[in-house]
Write a protein that holds these residues in place. Sequence first.
Motif, mmCIF file in Angstrom:
data_model
loop_
_atom_site.group_PDB
_atom_site.id
_atom_site.type_symbol
_atom_site.label_atom_id
_atom_site.label_comp_id
_atom_site.label_asym_id
_atom_site.label_seq_id
_atom_site.Cartn_x
_atom_site.Cartn_y
_atom_site.Cartn_z
ATOM 1 N N LEU A 1 2.513 1.402 3.770
ATOM 2 C CA LEU A 1 2.332 0.061 3.226
ATOM 3 C C LEU A 1 1.805 0.114 1.793
ATOM 4 C CD1 LEU A 1 2.307 -3.000 3.593
ATOM 5 C CD2 LEU A 1 0.025 -2.789 4.603
ATOM 6 N N ALA A 2 0.843 1.005 1.555
ATOM 7 C CA ALA A 2 0.286 1.135 0.205
ATOM 8 C C ALA A 2 1.356 1.600 -0.789
ATOM 9 C CB ALA A 2 -0.895 2.091 0.216
ATOM 10 N N ALA A 3 2.163 2.568 -0.346
ATOM 11 C CA ALA A 3 3.226 3.057 -1.234
ATOM 12 C C ALA A 3 4.217 1.947 -1.564
ATOM 13 C CB ALA A 3 3.946 4.234 -0.580
ATOM 14 N N GLY A 4 4.565 1.134 -0.572
ATOM 15 C CA GLY A 4 5.474 0.017 -0.837
ATOM 16 C C GLY A 4 4.902 -0.967 -1.834
ATOM 17 N N LEU A 5 3.613 -1.272 -1.683
ATOM 18 C CA LEU A 5 2.985 -2.194 -2.624
ATOM 19 C C LEU A 5 2.939 -1.626 -4.033
ATOM 20 C CD1 LEU A 5 0.044 -3.504 -0.403
ATOM 21 C CD2 LEU A 5 2.163 -4.705 -0.983
ATOM 22 N N VAL A 6 2.626 -0.324 -4.118
ATOM 23 C CA VAL A 6 2.579 0.315 -5.439
ATOM 24 C C VAL A 6 3.956 0.305 -6.092
ATOM 25 C CG1 VAL A 6 2.198 2.509 -6.635
ATOM 26 C CG2 VAL A 6 0.559 1.728 -4.912
ATOM 27 N N LEU A 7 4.998 0.592 -5.292
ATOM 28 C CA LEU A 7 6.359 0.606 -5.824
ATOM 29 C C LEU A 7 6.778 -0.792 -6.317
ATOM 30 C CD1 LEU A 7 8.978 2.121 -6.334
ATOM 31 C CD2 LEU A 7 9.661 1.604 -3.977
#
Length: 308
Positions: A59-65
């Motif tokens: 989830l964090a990676a998706g938000l960062v992307l």
Amino acid sequence: MSQPPPVRSTGSPPVRPDASMSLLTNVMEHSLDDGYAEASARRAESGGLPKTLRARLGLAAGLVLAAAVVTVGAAEARVSAPVLAKERVELIDRVEAQTESVDDLERTVESLRADVQERQRKALSEDGGGHADLTGLLAGATPVEGPGVKLVVDDAKDTAQGGDGPRESSGFSDTGRVRDRDMQRVVNGLWESGAEAVAINGQRLTALSAIRAAGDAILVDNRPLVPPYTVLAVGDGDRLSTAFQDSADGQYLHALQESFGIRTRISAEESVRLPAAPSLIVRTAEPETDAAAQGGGQDAAETEKGTS
């Protein structure tokens, strides 16, 4: 010995009024599918957020992307905005520069045209003998003024008109449009009726003038004309007007008016002024010398003697 009382039948339970609509009743009573209800309950128990570390990292990676994509797009827009503004300014400067160049060329053309006219007048005065003014007038090299007629020819109000008339083919899209061959007949009719000089919309006609069409536009010496077409002709005003209207070309113009609604108006004028022709260029014809004229006369005489 006494017998037990008979058992009375109570009958079947009453039928529900909506028993025949069981499917509709089921849908109304259970509007949410059991699977959806289960998933909603699990989501409520888990708090709506993933509990495992892998899920949280995803989830964090998706938000960062997503944030990176938005940031890059904003940066590109900010960078491209000055470039577009610069290109727009450069384009405007190029248009203005080309416009100034065209204006300079037009001024140069007018200057050269005036110089050519002056040289033509000088040549006519030197080589024309005592007939220099008459030669310049007939050639269209000098402005003229005198009595004459003013003929205005304009397109019909409703240019989509149809009808049978003197035209045999449809060269223009609308039959109510004035065509090049119409103006040719008008000019030829005026010459035949006694006009000594003719101009259309300020464009002086000479022996080298041509009236053509380019699309729906009429060109006189390759210059486009805009309706209404005002034809000025120098001559005996009343006599010229009457002779033109009685001629075959005048009757042709009247037929165009009756058949297609083309508007015409002719009037005798006490004084009309026609400008000089913009340019007179002769590339092939040369004046005949006296010796050549005498030789030509001898040849003609011998030919006549031989054929008699």
